[in-house]
Scaffold this active site. Structure first.
Site, PDB file in Angstrom:
ATOM      1  N   MET A   1       0.804  -1.204   0.000  1.00  0.00           N
ATOM      2  CA  MET A   1       0.000   0.000   0.000  1.00  0.00           C
ATOM      3  C   MET A   1       0.846   1.266   0.000  1.00  0.00           C
ATOM      4  O   MET A   1       0.343   2.346  -0.148  1.00  0.00           O
ATOM      5  CB  MET A   1      -0.857   0.047   1.254  1.00  0.00           C
ATOM      6  N   ILE A 156       0.881   4.784   8.707  1.00  0.00           N
ATOM      7  CA  ILE A 156       0.767   5.057   7.277  1.00  0.00           C
ATOM      8  C   ILE A 156       0.056   3.890   6.612  1.00  0.00           C
ATOM      9  O   ILE A 156       0.435   2.729   6.808  1.00  0.00           O
ATOM     10  CB  ILE A 156       2.157   5.250   6.647  1.00  0.00           C
ATOM     11  N   SER A 157      -1.002   4.159   5.853  1.00  0.00           N
ATOM     12  CA  SER A 157      -1.730   3.149   5.085  1.00  0.00           C
ATOM     13  C   SER A 157      -2.285   2.062   6.016  1.00  0.00           C
ATOM     14  O   SER A 157      -3.178   2.338   6.804  1.00  0.00           O
ATOM     15  CB  SER A 157      -0.832   2.579   3.988  1.00  0.00           C
ATOM     16  N   SER A 158      -1.781   0.832   5.961  1.00  0.00           N
ATOM     17  CA  SER A 158      -2.234  -0.191   6.903  1.00  0.00           C
ATOM     18  C   SER A 158      -2.042   0.284   8.339  1.00  0.00           C
ATOM     19  O   SER A 158      -2.874   0.038   9.217  1.00  0.00           O
ATOM     20  CB  SER A 158      -1.465  -1.492   6.674  1.00  0.00           C
TER      21      SER A 158
END
Length: 429
Positions: A1, A156-158
């Protein structure tokens, strides 16, 4: 991701191995609860407590770690790791400046993504990754006598999705969170064992603010205490976790924190638009930053500093204190063996009236408010917010209001500090 940040990675390995640092980083280990980790280096901690999903724990402790330090949990993106998050963000350098401790959880499952979808993950104490991360926090608090009123999550992201999950599962643990390219709590929920929810990632799951808020509240039924503040970031061209998720996060956390979805303040620069909800200052209940034309890989060097300001951690340690706003607070205390009373006088030193005020301040460790007058106080310890009563909600220019409380203490009878009025720092006397 998430692909590698645009700034070169920070590494303690030779330059020849820089591109392999996230995979080959060899951190020293520490396993005994009574053993502090080496300073100024990333250390893997083992045997840190209950860990149902076999996460790894990495810890960074600066040379100048403060007494009773704050703790930041920095959660990596899919395909990442704790060492990669250490190398690719500036949280360790910020810790060097301000003296807090950083925990870097690291996934061992093959996807290298955090579990933000299973029923176990979306319930306090339910199991999976949030339980392991909570154990890491408990280990750090025990080992370093960390300040339990100053524990924060960012990712961040996940890791941004996990930040949402952690604040929902453990609202009594975290003071605030900052999520870079995430989705609302519960949006990624699945019941078939899958880690991926295409409807959520595609931005097609929408709820009312009440429905989103109810999902968070269901993670810890019956909890009535203070909820952590939330900062969310998203790029308008995100093609992995689509931009509508940004608006759904705002709906969710404004509802959870009981503030209006109408921004209290809007500003921006160079394609960034920042909206604040519930207050106008740096520590508003909800802050949202939209990046025009930016994709999923939005994180860039310097953004953590902005999250740090939202957390309030850049107002302690060797950095300059924030300049006071148009307010002054005078505090006096009268103590005895195990108790005290405190009187606070709030003065509007500006030229316009203040309406519907909230005064935030920090109680010394070991103090607990037992009753108060002139305002409603929540929570009873740590960072407290005093909200005006119906009869004193307006403070005219050069006028004052007086409030107070009674508290128990465990030996430290000092007065409160760190006053902010509606998110703006006040001078103190």
């Amino acid at each position: 991701m998430f692909t590698t940040p645009r700034r070169p990675l920070r590494s303690v390995l030779p330059a020849l191995l820089l591109l392999l640092a996230a995979v080959l980083f060899a951190a020293p280990t520490a396993s005994a609860r009574t053993e502090a980790a080496p300073t100024a280096t990333l250390t893997e901690i083992t045997a840190f407590g209950t860990n149902p999903s076999n996460l790894q724990m990495y810890l960074y402790v600066p040379d100048n770690v403060t007494a009773h330090p704050a703790v930041v949990v920095a959660v990596h993106y899919c395909t990442g790791s704790g060492p990669a998050m250490y190398n690719g963000t500036e949280w360790a350098q910020l810790a060097d400046t301000y003296g807090f401790v950083v925990i870097y959880p690291s996934v061992t499952r093959s996807s290298k993504c955090f579990d933000v979808s299973s029923p176990q993950a979306l319930k306090r104490g339910g199991g999976s990754d949030p339980v392991g991360i909570k154990s890491m926090i408990d280990w750090t608090v025990s080992t370093y006598s960390a300040d339990t009123s100053r524990i924060y999550a960012t990712g961040i992201s996940s890791g941004a999705m996990m930040t949402n999950v952690l604040l929902g599962d453990y609202p009594d643990v975290f003071a605030a969170g900052a999520a870079f390219s995430g989705v609302p709590f519960g949006c990624f929920a699945t019941t078939d064992g899958s880690e991926w929810n295409s409807a959520c990632s595609g931005g097609t799951i929408t709820h009312t603010s009440q429905e989103w808020g109810d999902l968070v509240r269901a993670a810890y039924p019956g909890y009535t205490g203070t909820r952590p503040r939330m900062q969310v970031w998203h790029g308008t061209e995100d093609d992995v976790l689509r931009y509508p998720n940004f608006g759904e996060e705002i709906k969710q956390w404004t509802n959870v924190l009981g503030v209006s979805q109408t921004p209290a303040a809007t500003d921006g620069v160079s394609g960034w638009t920042r909206t604040r909800y519930g207050a106008t200052g740096d520590r508003a209940p909800v802050e949202a930053i939209s990046l025009q034309g930016v994709g999923h890989n939005l994180y860039a060097w310097g953004m953590a500093s902005r999250a740090l300001t939202f957390f309030g951690l850049d107002s302690s340690g060797p950095a300059p204190q924030p300049q006071p706003g148009a307010c002054k607070v005078t505090a006096t205390t009268n103590a005895w063996n195990t108790g005290l009373t405190a009187s606070l006088t709030i003065t509007n030193t500006g030229t316009t009236a203040i309406n519907s005020w909230q005064l935030a301040f920090t109680l010394p460790t070991g103090q607990t408010i037992t009753n108060g007058w002139g305002a409603t106080y929540t929570p009873s310890s740590g960072t407290v917010t005093a909200t005006n009563a119906t009869y004193n909600g307006t403070i005219a220019p050069n006028a004052s209001v007086s409030i107070g409380y009674q508290a128990n203490h465990a030996g430290n009878s000092a007065g409160p500090g760190g006053f902010t009025l509606n998110g703006t720092a006040c001078s103190a006397s």
